[in-house]
Scaffold this motif. Structure first.
Motif, short mmCIF file in Angstrom:
data_model
loop_
_atom_site.label_atom_id
_atom_site.label_comp_id
_atom_site.label_asym_id
_atom_site.label_seq_id
_atom_site.Cartn_x
_atom_site.Cartn_y
_atom_site.Cartn_z
N LEU A 12 0.87 -1.22 -0.04
CA LEU A 12 -0.03 0.05 0.10
C LEU A 12 0.73 1.24 -0.07
O LEU A 12 0.67 2.37 -0.61
CB LEU A 12 -0.73 0.27 1.29
CG LEU A 12 -1.92 -1.14 1.30
CD1 LEU A 12 -2.76 -0.91 2.42
CD2 LEU A 12 -2.70 -1.25 -0.21
N ALA A 13 1.94 1.13 0.64
CA ALA A 13 2.84 2.34 0.60
C ALA A 13 3.30 2.41 -0.48
O ALA A 13 3.67 3.74 -1.03
CB ALA A 13 3.95 2.25 1.86
N GLU A 14 4.01 1.39 -1.24
CA GLU A 14 4.48 1.39 -2.72
C GLU A 14 3.34 2.16 -3.56
O GLU A 14 3.93 2.71 -4.42
CB GLU A 14 4.85 0.12 -2.92
CG GLU A 14 6.27 -0.47 -2.58
CD GLU A 14 6.73 -1.65 -3.24
OE1 GLU A 14 5.84 -2.18 -3.82
OE2 GLU A 14 7.92 -1.89 -2.83
N ALA A 15 2.20 1.68 -3.45
CA ALA A 15 1.08 2.19 -4.24
C ALA A 15 0.89 3.65 -4.23
O ALA A 15 0.68 4.35 -5.09
CB ALA A 15 -0.21 1.40 -4.09
N ALA A 16 1.16 4.33 -2.98
CA ALA A 16 0.89 5.58 -2.40
C ALA A 16 2.12 6.13 -3.28
O ALA A 16 2.10 7.42 -3.79
CB ALA A 16 0.83 5.75 -1.21
N GLU A 17 3.23 5.72 -3.06
CA GLU A 17 4.31 6.31 -3.78
C GLU A 17 4.57 6.43 -5.18
O GLU A 17 4.57 7.59 -6.05
CB GLU A 17 5.70 5.91 -3.36
CG GLU A 17 6.03 5.93 -1.97
CD GLU A 17 6.33 7.47 -1.41
OE1 GLU A 17 6.94 8.12 -2.22
OE2 GLU A 17 6.04 7.73 -0.19
N ARG A 18 3.89 5.45 -5.73
CA ARG A 18 3.86 5.26 -7.33
C ARG A 18 2.49 6.42 -7.86
O ARG A 18 2.59 6.98 -8.68
CB ARG A 18 3.20 3.92 -7.81
CG ARG A 18 4.58 2.88 -7.92
CD ARG A 18 4.10 1.72 -8.34
NE ARG A 18 3.53 2.02 -9.72
CZ ARG A 18 2.89 1.15 -10.51
NH1 ARG A 18 2.76 -0.13 -10.03
NH2 ARG A 18 2.52 1.28 -11.83
N ALA A 19 1.45 6.56 -6.97
CA ALA A 19 0.48 7.11 -7.40
C ALA A 19 0.89 8.78 -7.41
O ALA A 19 0.71 9.53 -8.18
CB ALA A 19 -0.74 7.29 -6.27
N GLY A 20 1.96 9.20 -6.42
CA GLY A 20 2.62 10.26 -6.13
C GLY A 20 3.27 10.94 -7.52
O GLY A 20 2.98 11.73 -8.19
N ARG A 21 3.92 9.91 -8.03
CA ARG A 21 4.71 9.98 -9.26
C ARG A 21 3.93 10.09 -10.44
O ARG A 21 4.14 10.91 -11.50
CB ARG A 21 5.74 8.80 -9.31
CG ARG A 21 6.97 8.93 -8.50
CD ARG A 21 8.00 7.93 -8.85
NE ARG A 21 7.69 6.67 -8.98
CZ ARG A 21 7.66 5.64 -7.77
NH1 ARG A 21 7.99 6.12 -6.68
NH2 ARG A 21 7.01 4.38 -8.06
#
Length: 389
Positions: A12-21
Motif C-alpha cells: 500500500l505504501a508502494e502504491a501511494a508512492e507510485r500514485a504520487g509519481r
C-alpha cells in the motif's frame, strides 16, 4: 497490515508512492489513511466512516493550502485506488469471483465518497482563502485611503502590487448608482484594465460608493485606459464624472491624492463643469475659495442677495451671469448658449447692475460677481429658489 517475512515493502505504501509519481509529483502524504481505509472496506464491505471522510476533507484542504491543483489531488487518489487494488485484503483473500465483485463495489463506492470529501475540503479551503484575502485587501484599502497605520502600509502594499515609496496618482469615479466592491462595474473595469496594462502596479477598488484607481505617476497611460474602461462600463449613465488628484509620494501620498480627486469631482458636480474628467490641478482656484467658506458666504450674500427680490426669481439672472463668464464675457456667445437674443443678455446684465450695484463692465466688480456666482454653487446656496409676484 504488516508484510510477511521476506516480502518486499508494504504494497500500500508502494502504491501511494507510485500514485504520487503518476500524479506528477503531488505529495503522497496527502493519501495518509486513504489506502488503509480502502483495505478495510474491501474486507468489511462497509462504507467509509465519518472520521475517515473527515480526514479526506482535511487532506483536500491541505492540498489547497499547499497550492496543489484540485485535478492533481483527485488524480492522486484515483491513481492510488487502482494501483492498490490487487493488494487490498478483500481482493487478495476473495474465494471467488462474486467476492471480488462485492469487494470492487464497496471499494469504488468508498473511493467515490473519498474523492467527493477531498473536493469538498479543497473548495472550502479555497473559499476561506478568498474571503480572508478579500478581508485583508479591504482592510488595506481602508487604511490606505483613510491614512491609517502609515508605518506598515508600504510593506503591506507590496502584496497588492503597489510601490508606495514612489509617486502615485489617484482617480475616482462617481456615478448615478453607487459602485460597490465586487460589483459588475468594479470587476469589469479592473479585469479589463489589468488585461490591457499587463501590470499589477495598478490598484482598482472602491471607497464610499466611488470607484478608485491608484496608478504610479510613471504609468500615465494607465489613467487614460482607466477612463476608457469606465466609459465602456458606464456608457448608459450620463452623469458619471472622474476626478484626478495630483501626484503624491510616500505612504501618505495616496490618501492626499485621493482627497484631491474627491474634491475635484465635488467641485465639477457643483459647478456643472463641462467634460467627464476633472483634474485637481486645474481646479485649485476653487479649492482656494472653499478654504474660507465663511468669507465666501459673506461675499455671496453681499453681492447677490438683492437678486432675491426680482420678479420671477433670480434664476434667469444667475443663469445669464454664469453663461456670460463661462463664455469669456462675450454676450453673443452667452446668448447662443442660452438660446436667447443678445438684447435679452444685455438687458439681464443691466438688471444685475441696477439691483446689485455691480457691473460686468468694471473689471473689479465683474470679478466680485463671478466669484459670488461660483461661490453660491460651491456652497450650495439656493439663491434662485425665492420668487416674488
Amino acid at each position: 497490515m504488516a508484510p510477511a517475512a521476506g516480502d518486499r515493502a508494504d504494497p500500500l505504501a508502494e502504491a501511494a508512492e507510485r500514485a504520487g509519481r503518476d500524479a506528477r509529483g503531488v505529495p503522497a502524504e496527502l493519501l495518509v489513511g486513504y489506502l488503509e481505509g480502502l483495505d478495510e472496506v474491501s474486507s468489511t464491505r462497509r462504507r467509509l466512516r465519518a472520521d475517515q471522510l473527515r480526514v479526506r476533507r482535511e487532506a483536500g484542504a491541505r492540498a489547497a493550502e499547499r497550492g496543489v491543483s484540485l485535478h492533481g489531488v483527485i488524480d492522486l487518489h484515483l491513481s492510488a485506488t487502482w494501483l492498490a487494488w490487487p493488494s487490498l485484503s478483500g481482493v487478495r483473500e476473495a474465494p471467488d469471483g462474486d467476492a471480488v465483485r462485492a469487494a470492487g463495489e464497496a471499494v469504488f463506492r468508498a473511493a467515490d465518497a473519498a474523492v467527493m470529501a477531498v473536493a469538498q475540503g479543497y473548495e472550502e479551503a479555497q473559499r476561506w482563502s478568498v474571503r480572508q484575502e478579500e478581508s485583508f485587501r479591504r482592510e488595506f484599502v481602508d487604511d490606505l485611503l483613510d491614512g491609517r497605520n502609515l508605518g506598515q502600509l508600504a510593506e503591506r502594499a507590496e502584496r497588492f502590487g503597489l510601490r508606495l515609496a514612489g509617486s502615485n496618482v489617484v482617480a475616482v469615479v462617481r456615478a448615478a448608482q453607487p459602485v460597490v466592491d465586487g460589483g459588475e462595474v468594479a470587476r469589469a473595469v479592473e479585469s479589463s484594465l489589468h488585461l490591457r496594462s499587463g501590470s499589477r502596479d495598478v490598484l482598482v477598488t472602491t471607497k464610499n460608493d466611488l470607484l478608485v484607481c491608484v496608478v504610479p505617476e510613471s504609468m500615465s497611460g494607465a489613467l487614460d485606459e482607466f477612463v476608457r474602461q469606465v466609459a465602456a462600463a458606464l456608457g448608459t449613465d450620463p452623469t458619471w464624472l472622474v476626478g484626478v488628484g495630483r501626484p503624491q509620494s510616500g505612504p501618505g501620498g495616496v490618501v492626499r491624492s485621493f482627497e484631491q480627486s474627491r474634491h475635484a469631482v465635488d467641485i465639477a458636480d457643483r459647478l456643472g463643469l463641462p467634460g467627464r474628467v476633472h483634474r485637481a490641478e486645474d481646479l485649485l482656484v476653487y479649492q482656494v475659495l472653499l478654504r474660507d467658506s465663511a468669507a465666501l458666504a459673506d461675499l455671496v450674500s453681499v453681492v447677490l442677495e438683492p437678486l432675491r427680490g426680482v420678479r420671477g426669481g433670480a434664476g434667469p439672472l444667475l443663469e445669464t451671469l454664469t453663461a456670460y463668464f463661462a463664455n469669456g464675457q462675450v454676450a453673443t456667445a452667452c446668448a447662443r448658449e442660452l438660446h436667447v437674443g443678445v438684447r435679452t443678455v444685455t438687458y439681464r446684465l443691466q438688471r444685475v447692475k441696477e439691483l446689485t450695484g455691480y457691473s460686468v463692465e468694471d473689471p473689479s466688480q465683474a470679478l466680485s460677481l463671478h466669484v459670488a456666482v461660483l461661490g453660491a454653487k460651491l456652497l450650495g446656496l439656493p439663491l434662485s429658489s425665492h420668487q416674488t409676484s
